[in-house]
Design a protein around this motif. Sequence first.
Motif, PDB file in Angstrom:
ATOM      1  N   ASP A 172     -50.658  67.880  -5.867  1.00  0.00           N
ATOM      2  CA  ASP A 172     -51.616  68.104  -5.356  1.00  0.00           C
ATOM      3  C   ASP A 172     -51.550  69.229  -4.383  1.00  0.00           C
ATOM      4  OD1 ASP A 172     -52.994  66.227  -7.017  1.00  0.00           O
ATOM      5  OD2 ASP A 172     -52.593  64.692  -5.577  1.00  0.00           O
ATOM      6  N   PHE A 173     -52.489  70.103  -4.215  1.00  0.00           N
ATOM      7  CA  PHE A 173     -52.647  71.049  -3.116  1.00  0.00           C
ATOM      8  C   PHE A 173     -52.372  70.733  -1.770  1.00  0.00           C
ATOM      9  CE2 PHE A 173     -54.622  74.197  -6.337  1.00  0.00           C
ATOM     10  CZ  PHE A 173     -53.647  75.007  -6.402  1.00  0.00           C
ATOM     11  N   LEU A 174     -53.177  69.709  -1.474  1.00  0.00           N
ATOM     12  CA  LEU A 174     -53.033  69.287   0.144  1.00  0.00           C
ATOM     13  C   LEU A 174     -51.888  68.877   0.516  1.00  0.00           C
ATOM     14  CD1 LEU A 174     -54.972  68.786   2.503  1.00  0.00           C
ATOM     15  CD2 LEU A 174     -55.215  66.601   1.882  1.00  0.00           C
ATOM     16  N   PRO A 175     -50.904  67.828  -0.200  1.00  0.00           N
ATOM     17  CA  PRO A 175     -49.504  67.805   0.387  1.00  0.00           C
ATOM     18  C   PRO A 175     -48.593  68.953   0.322  1.00  0.00           C
ATOM     19  CG  PRO A 175     -49.935  66.530  -1.871  1.00  0.00           C
ATOM     20  CD  PRO A 175     -51.268  66.991  -1.349  1.00  0.00           C
ATOM     21  N   GLU A 176     -48.959  69.871  -0.391  1.00  0.00           N
ATOM     22  CA  GLU A 176     -48.025  70.968  -0.487  1.00  0.00           C
ATOM     23  C   GLU A 176     -48.408  71.811   0.620  1.00  0.00           C
ATOM     24  OE1 GLU A 176     -45.451  71.880  -2.569  1.00  0.00           O
ATOM     25  OE2 GLU A 176     -45.842  69.785  -3.151  1.00  0.00           O
ATOM     26  N   LEU A 195     -50.863  89.451   8.855  1.00  0.00           N
ATOM     27  CA  LEU A 195     -50.877  87.968   8.336  1.00  0.00           C
ATOM     28  C   LEU A 195     -49.755  87.734   7.524  1.00  0.00           C
ATOM     29  CD1 LEU A 195     -54.544  87.512   8.064  1.00  0.00           C
ATOM     30  CD2 LEU A 195     -53.464  87.112  10.181  1.00  0.00           C
ATOM     31  N   LEU A 196     -49.378  86.611   7.658  1.00  0.00           N
ATOM     32  CA  LEU A 196     -48.457  85.654   6.583  1.00  0.00           C
ATOM     33  C   LEU A 196     -49.270  84.720   5.701  1.00  0.00           C
ATOM     34  CD1 LEU A 196     -45.706  85.264   5.216  1.00  0.00           C
ATOM     35  CD2 LEU A 196     -45.208  83.478   7.067  1.00  0.00           C
ATOM     36  N   LEU A 197     -49.297  84.828   4.399  1.00  0.00           N
ATOM     37  CA  LEU A 197     -49.990  83.813   3.563  1.00  0.00           C
ATOM     38  C   LEU A 197     -49.053  83.467   2.852  1.00  0.00           C
ATOM     39  CD1 LEU A 197     -53.329  85.501   2.323  1.00  0.00           C
ATOM     40  CD2 LEU A 197     -52.815  84.493   4.410  1.00  0.00           C
ATOM     41  N   LEU A 198     -49.124  81.749   3.081  1.00  0.00           N
ATOM     42  CA  LEU A 198     -48.016  80.980   2.076  1.00  0.00           C
ATOM     43  C   LEU A 198     -48.592  80.731   0.850  1.00  0.00           C
ATOM     44  CD1 LEU A 198     -46.846  78.706   4.855  1.00  0.00           C
ATOM     45  CD2 LEU A 198     -45.708  80.872   4.109  1.00  0.00           C
ATOM     46  N   GLY A 199     -47.964  81.189  -0.302  1.00  0.00           N
ATOM     47  CA  GLY A 199     -48.559  81.138  -1.661  1.00  0.00           C
ATOM     48  C   GLY A 199     -48.021  79.733  -2.078  1.00  0.00           C
ATOM     49  N   ILE A 200     -48.919  79.058  -2.804  1.00  0.00           N
ATOM     50  CA  ILE A 200     -48.561  77.670  -3.284  1.00  0.00           C
ATOM     51  C   ILE A 200     -49.004  77.622  -4.820  1.00  0.00           C
ATOM     52  CG2 ILE A 200     -49.172  75.215  -3.058  1.00  0.00           C
ATOM     53  CD1 ILE A 200     -48.434  76.204  -0.399  1.00  0.00           C
ATOM     54  N   GLN A 201     -47.727  77.497  -5.459  1.00  0.00           N
ATOM     55  CA  GLN A 201     -47.824  77.215  -7.172  1.00  0.00           C
ATOM     56  C   GLN A 201     -47.407  75.662  -7.186  1.00  0.00           C
ATOM     57  OE1 GLN A 201     -44.912  79.861  -8.548  1.00  0.00           O
ATOM     58  NE2 GLN A 201     -46.360  81.769  -8.401  1.00  0.00           N
ATOM     59  N   PRO A 202     -48.293  74.785  -7.432  1.00  0.00           N
ATOM     60  CA  PRO A 202     -47.858  73.627  -7.006  1.00  0.00           C
ATOM     61  C   PRO A 202     -47.298  72.559  -8.110  1.00  0.00           C
ATOM     62  CG  PRO A 202     -50.354  73.424  -7.391  1.00  0.00           C
ATOM     63  CD  PRO A 202     -49.661  75.046  -7.277  1.00  0.00           C
ATOM     64  N   GLY A 203     -47.340  73.197  -9.410  1.00  0.00           N
ATOM     65  CA  GLY A 203     -46.714  72.495 -10.426  1.00  0.00           C
ATOM     66  C   GLY A 203     -47.610  70.994 -10.675  1.00  0.00           C
ATOM     67  N   ARG A 204     -47.161  69.761 -10.866  1.00  0.00           N
ATOM     68  CA  ARG A 204     -47.720  68.817 -10.862  1.00  0.00           C
ATOM     69  C   ARG A 204     -48.313  68.097  -9.550  1.00  0.00           C
ATOM     70  NH1 ARG A 204     -45.162  65.249 -15.756  1.00  0.00           N
ATOM     71  NH2 ARG A 204     -45.367  66.905 -17.487  1.00  0.00           N
ATOM     72  N   ALA A 231     -59.601  73.123   2.789  1.00  0.00           N
ATOM     73  CA  ALA A 231     -60.168  74.129   3.620  1.00  0.00           C
ATOM     74  C   ALA A 231     -60.644  73.073   4.962  1.00  0.00           C
ATOM     75  CB  ALA A 231     -61.591  74.678   3.055  1.00  0.00           C
ATOM     76  N   GLY A 232     -61.031  72.113   4.524  1.00  0.00           N
ATOM     77  CA  GLY A 232     -61.374  71.197   5.698  1.00  0.00           C
ATOM     78  C   GLY A 232     -60.307  70.764   6.568  1.00  0.00           C
ATOM     79  N   TYR A 233     -59.007  70.609   5.960  1.00  0.00           N
ATOM     80  CA  TYR A 233     -57.717  70.474   6.641  1.00  0.00           C
ATOM     81  C   TYR A 233     -57.397  71.453   7.536  1.00  0.00           C
ATOM     82  CZ  TYR A 233     -52.707  70.643   7.445  1.00  0.00           C
ATOM     83  OH  TYR A 233     -51.379  70.447   7.852  1.00  0.00           O
ATOM     84  N   LEU A 234     -57.591  72.931   6.924  1.00  0.00           N
ATOM     85  CA  LEU A 234     -57.294  74.044   7.852  1.00  0.00           C
ATOM     86  C   LEU A 234     -58.036  74.373   9.090  1.00  0.00           C
ATOM     87  CD1 LEU A 234     -56.420  76.473   4.880  1.00  0.00           C
ATOM     88  CD2 LEU A 234     -54.931  75.292   6.432  1.00  0.00           C
ATOM     89  N   ALA A 235     -59.437  73.873   8.778  1.00  0.00           N
ATOM     90  CA  ALA A 235     -60.330  73.940   9.828  1.00  0.00           C
ATOM     91  C   ALA A 235     -60.219  72.858  10.940  1.00  0.00           C
ATOM     92  CB  ALA A 235     -61.781  73.326   9.235  1.00  0.00           C
ATOM     93  N   GLY A 236     -59.491  71.730  10.561  1.00  0.00           N
ATOM     94  CA  GLY A 236     -58.920  70.834  11.464  1.00  0.00           C
ATOM     95  C   GLY A 236     -57.873  71.670  12.689  1.00  0.00           C
ATOM     96  N   LEU A 237     -57.089  72.012  11.981  1.00  0.00           N
ATOM     97  CA  LEU A 237     -55.924  72.685  12.659  1.00  0.00           C
ATOM     98  C   LEU A 237     -56.384  73.758  13.350  1.00  0.00           C
ATOM     99  CD1 LEU A 237     -53.043  73.213   9.802  1.00  0.00           C
ATOM    100  CD2 LEU A 237     -53.127  71.388  11.526  1.00  0.00           C
TER     101      LEU A 237
END
Length: 333
Positions: A178-182, A167-176, A227-233
């Motif tokens: 929000d997580f969802l748009p990233e 698997l490839l997991l995309l790591g997110i360090q968002p700074g300022r 998590a809800g967004y990923l479930a939709g995908l």
Amino acid sequence: MRVHLALSLTAACLLAACSGGDSPDAGAAAARPSAEVSPPGAGAGSSPAVGAPAGTEETAPAVVPKQRKLPRGGTTVFPEHRLVGYAGNPGSAAFGILGIGDLGAKGRDIEKRGEAYDSDGRTILPVFELIATVVHRGAGDDGMYRSRMDDEIIEQHLKAARKAKGLLLLGIQPGRADFLPEVKAYERWLKEPDVGVALDPEWAVEEGDVPGEAYGRTTGSELDVVAGYLAGLVADNGLPEKVMVYHQVARSVVVDESRLHRHAGVALVKSIDGIGGPGAKRGTWYHVLQDTPGHVHTGMKLFLEEDVERGGRLMSPAEVLALKPRPSYVLFE
């Protein structure tokens, strides 16, 4: 404050592959792959029914996407598999082992290291945890203190993960940010059956804070939205279960964690990221896990350099597997 924070932030500023943040070409758009992924059934519409009265239409039946599988078969990650992976970024060795040496050989390395973690009958599923959204000390053009990796770099890591049937997991360090748009910024990749995300709320800072000068944090509600967004995908594209990791070094980094709910098609994993010798890491493990919802799986991050420097040695596989609950993800950085 963790030892590797300053190293990581300094190295981040040197990344040439980033498409934003502090890089010289921050405003340039990231190059896109030549072939975009289209949702199953795209282009399907409705057609008038034969013999129907003029001006009326009959809606075509919804197209059910073909069910896709995980790299080693099946559609669910746990409890059959244990994830064993490397984290990093090609910009600097300071980000972790994944960015050091030959990317094409990482799959074999992970497989070999993973052999020590399959004694309980779980099969090892290799993971490449690429830090895709990288935090910076500088605000960047958009003031978000982060930049995103070019698609070319992501594609290279996905090819390496597929070579290893992992698997490839995309790591997110968002700074300022929000997580969802990233996370949504990588939707083209998240529609693939073997790509998930790894959120790092330590680097999610509030307005007025600078990454590296203050710990970031998130909430159970924010994690739940992702998590809800990923479930939709997953549902819309016939995907197998998608892994969503969130890293946690202290209990304060995730508040109101009970608001992170179970979502069909999403395997939630909480990775404990404390640094130190075996005793210190066990203490952090049991302390940080206190508020964890029962449907969330557990993971342990082992720091190949910092754990040894602070604690004298790395936790052994037997010590890791003796933790309760037994980790479902073992990550090396």
